[in-house]
Write a protein that holds these residues in place. Sequence first.
Motif, PDB file in Angstrom:
ATOM      1  N   LEU A 131      48.295  38.853  85.152  1.00  8.08           N
ATOM      2  CA  LEU A 131      47.647  40.149  85.445  1.00  8.08           C
ATOM      3  C   LEU A 131      46.280  39.738  85.277  1.00  8.08           C
ATOM      4  CD1 LEU A 131      48.123  43.586  83.629  1.00  8.08           C
ATOM      5  CD2 LEU A 131      45.798  42.355  83.250  1.00  8.08           C
ATOM      6  N   VAL A 132      45.272  40.565  86.146  1.00 10.39           N
ATOM      7  CA  VAL A 132      43.688  40.195  86.018  1.00 10.39           C
ATOM      8  C   VAL A 132      43.008  41.600  85.634  1.00 10.39           C
ATOM      9  CG1 VAL A 132      41.792  39.555  87.578  1.00 10.39           C
ATOM     10  CG2 VAL A 132      44.232  38.484  88.063  1.00 10.39           C
ATOM     11  N   GLN A 133      42.116  41.424  85.034  1.00 10.92           N
ATOM     12  CA  GLN A 133      41.162  42.401  84.606  1.00 10.92           C
ATOM     13  C   GLN A 133      39.840  42.101  84.929  1.00 10.92           C
ATOM     14  OE1 GLN A 133      41.814  43.472  80.495  1.00 10.92           O
ATOM     15  NE2 GLN A 133      43.826  44.715  81.211  1.00 10.92           N
ATOM     16  N   ILE A 134      39.104  43.142  85.463  1.00  7.43           N
ATOM     17  CA  ILE A 134      37.759  42.887  85.909  1.00  7.43           C
ATOM     18  C   ILE A 134      36.696  43.920  84.994  1.00  7.43           C
ATOM     19  CG2 ILE A 134      38.256  42.177  88.141  1.00  7.43           C
ATOM     20  CD1 ILE A 134      37.454  44.887  89.029  1.00  7.43           C
ATOM     21  N   THR A 135      35.491  43.633  84.794  1.00  2.00           N
ATOM     22  CA  THR A 135      34.416  44.713  84.074  1.00  2.00           C
ATOM     23  C   THR A 135      33.049  44.272  85.103  1.00  2.00           C
ATOM     24  OG1 THR A 135      33.596  45.170  82.260  1.00  2.00           O
ATOM     25  CG2 THR A 135      34.049  43.123  82.485  1.00  2.00           C
ATOM     26  N   ASP A 136      32.428  45.322  85.065  1.00  2.00           N
ATOM     27  CA  ASP A 136      30.905  45.237  85.334  1.00  2.00           C
ATOM     28  C   ASP A 136      30.129  45.548  84.228  1.00  2.00           C
ATOM     29  OD1 ASP A 136      31.216  47.770  85.046  1.00  2.00           O
ATOM     30  OD2 ASP A 136      30.261  48.177  87.130  1.00  2.00           O
ATOM     31  N   GLY A 137      30.622  45.234  82.989  1.00  6.52           N
ATOM     32  CA  GLY A 137      29.998  45.882  81.667  1.00  6.52           C
ATOM     33  C   GLY A 137      30.108  47.039  80.888  1.00  6.52           C
ATOM     34  N   GLY A 138      30.960  47.857  82.324  1.00  9.74           N
ATOM     35  CA  GLY A 138      31.194  49.194  81.954  1.00  9.74           C
ATOM     36  C   GLY A 138      32.970  49.194  81.588  1.00  9.74           C
ATOM     37  N   ASP A 139      33.571  49.925  82.308  1.00 11.36           N
ATOM     38  CA  ASP A 139      34.790  50.232  82.236  1.00 11.36           C
ATOM     39  C   ASP A 139      35.549  49.126  82.804  1.00 11.36           C
ATOM     40  OD1 ASP A 139      34.666  52.879  81.338  1.00 11.36           O
ATOM     41  OD2 ASP A 139      34.766  53.759  83.481  1.00 11.36           O
ATOM     42  N   VAL A 140      36.741  48.766  82.177  1.00 10.69           N
ATOM     43  CA  VAL A 140      37.601  47.537  82.551  1.00 10.69           C
ATOM     44  C   VAL A 140      38.798  48.047  83.470  1.00 10.69           C
ATOM     45  CG1 VAL A 140      39.175  45.847  81.624  1.00 10.69           C
ATOM     46  CG2 VAL A 140      37.319  46.298  80.312  1.00 10.69           C
ATOM     47  N   GLN A 141      38.820  47.423  84.505  1.00  9.29           N
ATOM     48  CA  GLN A 141      40.220  47.857  85.401  1.00  9.29           C
ATOM     49  C   GLN A 141      40.842  46.664  85.466  1.00  9.29           C
ATOM     50  OE1 GLN A 141      38.556  49.749  88.854  1.00  9.29           O
ATOM     51  NE2 GLN A 141      36.649  50.020  88.289  1.00  9.29           N
ATOM     52  N   GLU A 142      42.254  47.043  85.841  1.00 10.11           N
ATOM     53  CA  GLU A 142      42.890  45.798  85.959  1.00 10.11           C
ATOM     54  C   GLU A 142      43.988  45.804  87.231  1.00 10.11           C
ATOM     55  OE1 GLU A 142      46.607  47.552  83.129  1.00 10.11           O
ATOM     56  OE2 GLU A 142      44.979  46.382  82.073  1.00 10.11           O
ATOM     57  N   SER A 143      44.802  44.722  87.530  1.00 13.87           N
ATOM     58  CA  SER A 143      45.490  44.721  88.642  1.00 13.87           C
ATOM     59  C   SER A 143      47.022  45.193  87.894  1.00 13.87           C
ATOM     60  CB  SER A 143      45.530  43.301  89.201  1.00 13.87           C
ATOM     61  OG  SER A 143      46.365  42.500  88.071  1.00 13.87           O
ATOM     62  N   ALA A 144      47.872  45.353  88.998  1.00 14.16           N
ATOM     63  CA  ALA A 144      49.303  45.533  88.659  1.00 14.16           C
ATOM     64  C   ALA A 144      49.759  44.104  88.071  1.00 14.16           C
ATOM     65  CB  ALA A 144      50.101  46.148  89.717  1.00 14.16           C
ATOM     66  N   PRO A 145      50.572  43.845  86.973  1.00 10.62           N
ATOM     67  CA  PRO A 145      51.237  42.843  86.675  1.00 10.62           C
ATOM     68  C   PRO A 145      52.035  41.978  88.034  1.00 10.62           C
ATOM     69  CG  PRO A 145      52.274  44.551  85.531  1.00 10.62           C
ATOM     70  CD  PRO A 145      51.250  45.192  86.254  1.00 10.62           C
ATOM     71  N   ARG A 146      51.832  40.794  88.133  1.00  9.78           N
ATOM     72  CA  ARG A 146      52.625  39.996  88.877  1.00  9.78           C
ATOM     73  C   ARG A 146      53.610  38.928  88.204  1.00  9.78           C
ATOM     74  NH1 ARG A 146      52.977  40.935  94.622  1.00  9.78           N
ATOM     75  NH2 ARG A 146      50.800  41.687  95.225  1.00  9.78           N
ATOM     76  N   PRO A 147      55.005  39.047  88.522  1.00  6.84           N
ATOM     77  CA  PRO A 147      56.064  38.223  87.817  1.00  6.84           C
ATOM     78  C   PRO A 147      56.261  37.137  88.507  1.00  6.84           C
ATOM     79  CG  PRO A 147      57.279  40.014  88.936  1.00  6.84           C
ATOM     80  CD  PRO A 147      55.635  40.095  89.198  1.00  6.84           C
ATOM     81  N   ILE A 148      56.823  36.005  88.089  1.00  9.25           N
ATOM     82  CA  ILE A 148      57.378  34.955  88.695  1.00  9.25           C
ATOM     83  C   ILE A 148      58.913  34.512  88.106  1.00  9.25           C
ATOM     84  CG2 ILE A 148      55.560  33.728  89.696  1.00  9.25           C
ATOM     85  CD1 ILE A 148      55.632  31.721  87.564  1.00  9.25           C
ATOM     86  N   ARG A 149      59.696  33.883  88.812  1.00 11.07           N
ATOM     87  CA  ARG A 149      60.945  33.580  88.172  1.00 11.07           C
ATOM     88  C   ARG A 149      61.765  34.589  87.745  1.00 11.07           C
ATOM     89  NH1 ARG A 149      58.038  28.445  85.419  1.00 11.07           N
ATOM     90  NH2 ARG A 149      57.076  27.460  87.335  1.00 11.07           N
ATOM     91  N   GLY A 150      61.790  35.858  88.237  1.00 12.25           N
ATOM     92  CA  GLY A 150      62.619  36.911  87.742  1.00 12.25           C
ATOM     93  C   GLY A 150      62.160  37.570  86.659  1.00 12.25           C
ATOM     94  N   ALA A 151      60.974  37.387  86.290  1.00 14.86           N
ATOM     95  CA  ALA A 151      60.554  38.038  84.801  1.00 14.86           C
ATOM     96  C   ALA A 151      59.993  39.434  85.332  1.00 14.86           C
ATOM     97  CB  ALA A 151      59.059  37.378  84.347  1.00 14.86           C
ATOM     98  N   VAL A 152      60.424  40.402  84.427  1.00 14.45           N
ATOM     99  CA  VAL A 152      60.229  41.883  84.321  1.00 14.45           C
ATOM    100  C   VAL A 152      58.919  42.032  83.285  1.00 14.45           C
ATOM    101  CG1 VAL A 152      61.068  44.160  84.156  1.00 14.45           C
ATOM    102  CG2 VAL A 152      62.390  42.267  84.878  1.00 14.45           C
ATOM    103  N   CYS A 153      57.589  42.769  83.794  1.00 13.84           N
ATOM    104  CA  CYS A 153      56.584  42.877  83.046  1.00 13.84           C
ATOM    105  C   CYS A 153      56.466  44.232  82.444  1.00 13.84           C
ATOM    106  CB  CYS A 153      55.294  42.722  83.834  1.00 13.84           C
ATOM    107  SG  CYS A 153      55.614  40.842  84.782  1.00 13.84           S
ATOM    108  N   ARG A 154      56.036  44.424  81.385  1.00 15.93           N
ATOM    109  CA  ARG A 154      55.681  45.659  80.788  1.00 15.93           C
ATOM    110  C   ARG A 154      54.433  45.797  80.017  1.00 15.93           C
ATOM    111  NH1 ARG A 154      59.893  47.948  76.319  1.00 15.93           N
ATOM    112  NH2 ARG A 154      58.741  46.678  74.866  1.00 15.93           N
ATOM    113  N   LYS A 155      53.813  46.823  80.179  1.00 18.78           N
ATOM    114  CA  LYS A 155      52.575  47.004  79.635  1.00 18.78           C
ATOM    115  C   LYS A 155      52.740  47.533  78.190  1.00 18.78           C
ATOM    116  CE  LYS A 155      48.698  47.326  80.103  1.00 18.78           C
ATOM    117  NZ  LYS A 155      47.603  46.472  79.556  1.00 18.78           N
TER     118      LYS A 155
END
Length: 406
Positions: free
Chosen positions: A382-406
């Motif tokens: 997962l990638v998160q970004i900030t400009d010093g204010g709010d933090v935004q994030e990408s959707a999680p990306r799996p490999i090798r059949g992993a299932v990701c949960r926030k």
Amino acid sequence: MRPEDGEALGSGSAGAVFALPSDEGDVAVKVFPGRLYERTRLRLEHELERLSALDGQILVPGAIEELPDGRCALRSELCTRSLLDLVESTGPLSVSDTLVLGSAIASTLARAHEAGIVHGRLTPANVLFRASGEPVINDFERTLRPVFVRDPDHGSDFLAPEGPHGEGADLYGLGAVLHFALTGLPPGPDRPELHRVDAPIDLLSLTENLLAEDPDSRPAGMAVVEEILIALTPEPSTVDEEAPVVVSRGIQGYPLLTIGPEPAPAPEPRKRSAWPVLAIGAATVLATAAWFLIPGSPEPVPQAQAQPSLAKTSTNPKPAPRVELDAPIDHGSMVELTWRAPAGFDSAVVVADGTGEAKTTIVRQQRTMKIPVDPGRKYCFLVQITDGGDVQESAPRPIRGAVCRK
């Protein structure tokens, strides 16, 4: 279970190493090609006692074993990555990481030399990293080298020309390790002059002096080298504005991720040196967590728990995500990540591997990253970004059949 049924991690001049499961977790087992006779075993036991008494970054085997077929084996803590693997997969280290690594090695060898112990075969293959990023020196045991010889030329590109005897051999070995960390190349006899524009001239000069063909032309001792490297090494709090920074908390000081289930109680602390861990790739483990790998779950499942507020909040609806993470490219022992985000935003890459731990690396303005991984293990990114204010994030990306949960 035969060691050969485990995961092969590599081989050296005397034995082959395998990762095996145990009741205490995965361990490394180094297997030698023959039987260990009583007299040699007693010498080895005495050598391991001396090594255990040293204060430094040494990986000392915890047990001597005899396999059912009679072969000798040494059991030790599992470190799945070496400096050789790391540089071959991700390229030369940053100057700051090279200095931290060199200082830790020099300090350890200086203490060993004070005790009359010489390694003699220091190469990038036996500089290993714990999961925390802490470097350790492997293969300090000299007793078994003349008894079991599998490949006498193993690592010869990094060995002192006069042979593996005396403190001068360790001085040369450290120079070879520093040269490899800075350039990604072994220090061949016809090598060009060491040059790296971002490295202090004192580090380059020291490395060249350590690699002198004549042992008498090398520095006077490892303690002298230790002092030079410590003086050049930045304080742990110093930030290299161009290099990735591995952190234990998120971009704004709050945990970015949590992984479940809850981690087991911490084991009894073992003796550690004061050296900081290296900020290499995603090596340093977060103390807190964020998403799980869920076996058999078809969709990401929301986690019912309170989330910490960020340093800056807004009453406006959260804007649509502006960071997009492409599908990871899996190369077996390394994964390539590419993402898109607005200019001026800093990025943080978060990795979960299903072990109950997460790893976060702040990479600032980068939009690509290569991450060393264990072959066969499932991962989420997962990638998160900030400009010093709010933090935004990408959707999680799996490999090798992993299932990701926030």
